[in-house]
Write an enzyme that holds these catalytic residues in place. Structure first.
Site, short mmCIF file in Angstrom:
data_model
loop_
_atom_site.label_atom_id
_atom_site.label_comp_id
_atom_site.label_asym_id
_atom_site.label_seq_id
_atom_site.Cartn_x
_atom_site.Cartn_y
_atom_site.Cartn_z
N LYS A 78 0.85 -1.20 0.00
CA LYS A 78 0.00 0.00 0.00
C LYS A 78 0.89 1.24 0.00
O LYS A 78 1.92 1.28 0.69
CB LYS A 78 -0.89 -0.02 1.25
CG LYS A 78 -1.92 1.10 1.32
CD LYS A 78 -2.83 0.96 2.55
CE LYS A 78 -3.90 2.04 2.58
NZ LYS A 78 -4.82 1.93 3.74
N SER A 158 -9.98 2.30 2.69
CA SER A 158 -9.03 2.96 1.83
C SER A 158 -8.06 2.01 1.13
O SER A 158 -7.43 2.40 0.14
CB SER A 158 -8.21 3.98 2.64
OG SER A 158 -7.39 3.33 3.59
N SER A 182 -10.32 0.20 7.05
CA SER A 182 -9.70 0.20 5.72
C SER A 182 -9.03 -1.09 5.29
O SER A 182 -8.65 -1.23 4.13
CB SER A 182 -8.67 1.31 5.61
OG SER A 182 -9.33 2.53 5.36
N1 GLN Z 1 -13.33 4.87 5.87
C1 GLN Z 1 -12.74 5.35 7.08
C2 GLN Z 1 -12.33 6.80 6.90
O1 GLN Z 1 -12.55 7.31 5.88
C3 GLN Z 1 -11.61 4.50 7.51
C4 GLN Z 1 -10.37 4.74 6.79
C5 GLN Z 1 -9.24 3.91 7.27
O2 GLN Z 1 -9.44 2.91 7.98
N2 GLN Z 1 -8.05 4.33 6.93
O3 GLN Z 1 -11.81 7.42 7.77
#
Ligand code: GLN
Length: 491
Positions: A78, A158, A182
């Protein structure tokens, strides 16, 4: 080519050790698959030369019998992880062509064990999002499609690039991060396995910070066993991260396949939210039945503060983000916009470099931390966070692990939720709780919905009890019979 890329990580490692194929062959097959899958937009940077050089070195070690636990295995990383001398952008324009002069601890651990990198994976900008649509490199496309349709679906976010790459056999496993879901939500949307370990298991050193008290790294993998193998390598104490835990890392893979007989599985009634599709409700019930058949005892538990988790998360996470992102000012690294004086340079750089969602988070975070609002929002959210952690503590009196759906829907279409932040945030309703409480939680693919899209179940464990989570994950994986189900190739 197809045969080698469709192997699980475990099967590939076994095949390498048995000299059925070389890391060079395995890596070449993956490089070809990555090139052929560019329409998915999972990789934003391919590093084939470095991958081949590593494969050669791995083959030499394999020949000498000096193989590490992941020797010769091609992985995707990532883009939130700093990779020495290889561009790392967090999928934000503000980092420009930043080439970190150092390697993150998690990726260093993987390389120490012999794994190699195929390239950097797409993600939401600074990991803020649930659909990969906030990426400065454009969205990732889910390899899964609705039966009979060619509509592009989100792989979730994400870690959308990680999930898509694993689901489409573009690597044997991938690193990901999870601040509010995410790792788990993209895993659920793509029929892959993802685990967020206990806060502190994986070092955050060299992982671009989003919300430091919530951020955790973890793997996205093809199977529960593969996730266990990867997490073992990724974990471990690191003096460079003061929140990293100085405790032994168990052999997680030894828990996969272990009997779950006698375990008490809690089913939290508050996770039965309004408007949840009947199919997810049914899948949850299937999961309960499978575990019952495997000898578990099912107990209903209550996590009464669940409904406050999402609002608390969307205060705490932006608050920490607004502070962490203050460092991007055009002075030290990355993008610099022109301006007449220092303040103007700051302003122009940040206006140009950050995308809309990141700006929204910075505004929310700055607001909830500002004098006069701090007590009403930030402090209150911290108190709610404590209550949520206490709810789990109570639940552990009655059960050994919890079973819930991972996400309230299957993968949705690209563009469908991107104009409605609240609808997007609602994706995280079942996942943010464990970040707030620091608990290990895994998503395991458990079935397909009527449209042919994968759905995941979430297993939540006690602090540091990833072992039990892996055992239950293994039991569900086996009962669901999902292994081997793949998106039909259209790219
Ligand atoms: N979807 C969540 C956010 O937008 C979690 C993102 C994440 O876990 N990095 O904050």
């Amino acid at each position: 080519m197809t045969a080698l890329t469709s192997l699980t990580l475990k099967a590939a490692l076994d095949g390498l050790k048995a000299k059925q194929f070389s890391s060079m062959e395995l890596t070449k097959a993956h490089i070809a698959a990555v090139e052929a899958a560019r329409p998915l937009n999972a990789y934003i940077l391919e590093t084939p030369e470095a991958a081949l050089a590593s494969a050669e070195a791995s083959d030499a070690r394999l020949a000498k019998g000096e193989a590490g636990a992941l020797e010769g295995a091609p992985l995707g990383i990532k883009d939130l992880f700093c990779t020495k001398d290889v561009r790392a952008t967090a999928c934000s324009k503000i980092l420009g062509d930043f080439q970190p002069p150092y390697e993150s601890t998690v990726t260093s651990n993987l390389w120490r064990d012999g794994a190699l990198m195929l390239g950097k994976l797409n993600m939401d900008e600074f990991a803020m999002g649930s659909s990969n649509e906030t990426s400065a490199f454009g969205p990732v496309v889910n390899p899964w499609r609705i039966a009979g349709s060619n509509k592009s679906l989100t792989p979730g976010g994400s870690s959308g690039g990680s999930a898509s790459a694993v689901a489409a056999d573009l690597c044997l496993g991938a690193t990901a991060t999870d601040t509010g879901g995410s790792i788990r939500q993209p895993a659920a949307f793509t029929g892959t396995v993802g685990i967020k370990p206990t806060y502190g298991r994986c070092s955050r050193w060299g992982v671009v910070a989003f919300a430091s008290s919530l951020d955790q790294a973890g793997p996205i993998a093809k199977t529960v066993e593969d996730a266990a193998i990867l997490l073992k390598s990724m974990s471990g104490h690191d003096p460079k991260d003061s929140t990293s835990l100085d405790i032994e890392v168990p052999d997680f893979a030894s828990f996969v396949g272990k009997s779950v007989k006698g375990l008490r599985i809690g089913v939290p009634k508050e996770y039965r939210v309004d408007g949840m599709p009947a199919e997810i409700e049914k899948l949850w019930q299937d999961g309960i039945n499978w575990l019952k058949e495997a000898g578990c005892e099912i107990v209903e538990v209550s996590l009464p503060h669940t409904k406050y988790a999402l609002p608390a998360y969307y205060i705490v996470a932006p608050a920490e983000a607004s502070s962490n992102l203050a460092r991007y000012d055009g002075m030290r690294y990355g993008l610099r916009a022109e301006g007449g004086n220092l303040t103007e340079i700051y302003e122009n750089t940040r206006a140009e470099g950050f995308g809309a969602e990141v700006k929204r988070r910075i505004l929310i975070g700055t607001y909830v931390l500002s004098a006069g609002y701090y007590d009403a929002y930030y402090l209150k959210a911290q108190k709610v966070r404590r209550r949520i952690a206490d709810d789990f503590e109570q639940a552990w009196q009655k059960c050994d692990a919890l079973l819930t759906p991972t996400a309230p829907s299957a993968a949705f279409g690209l563009g469908e939720n991107s104009n409605d932040p609240i609808a997007m945030y609602l994706n995280d309703v079942f996942t943010v709780t464990t970040n707030l409480a620091g608990l290990p939680s895994m998503s395991v693919p458990a079935g397909l919905d009527a449209q042919g899209l994968p759905l995941g179940l979430q297993i939540i464990g006690r602090p540091l009890d990833e072992g039990t989570v892996f055992s239950i994950g293994g039991a569900i994986e086996k009962a669901a019979g999902f292994a081997g189900k793949k998106a039909e190739r259209w790219w």
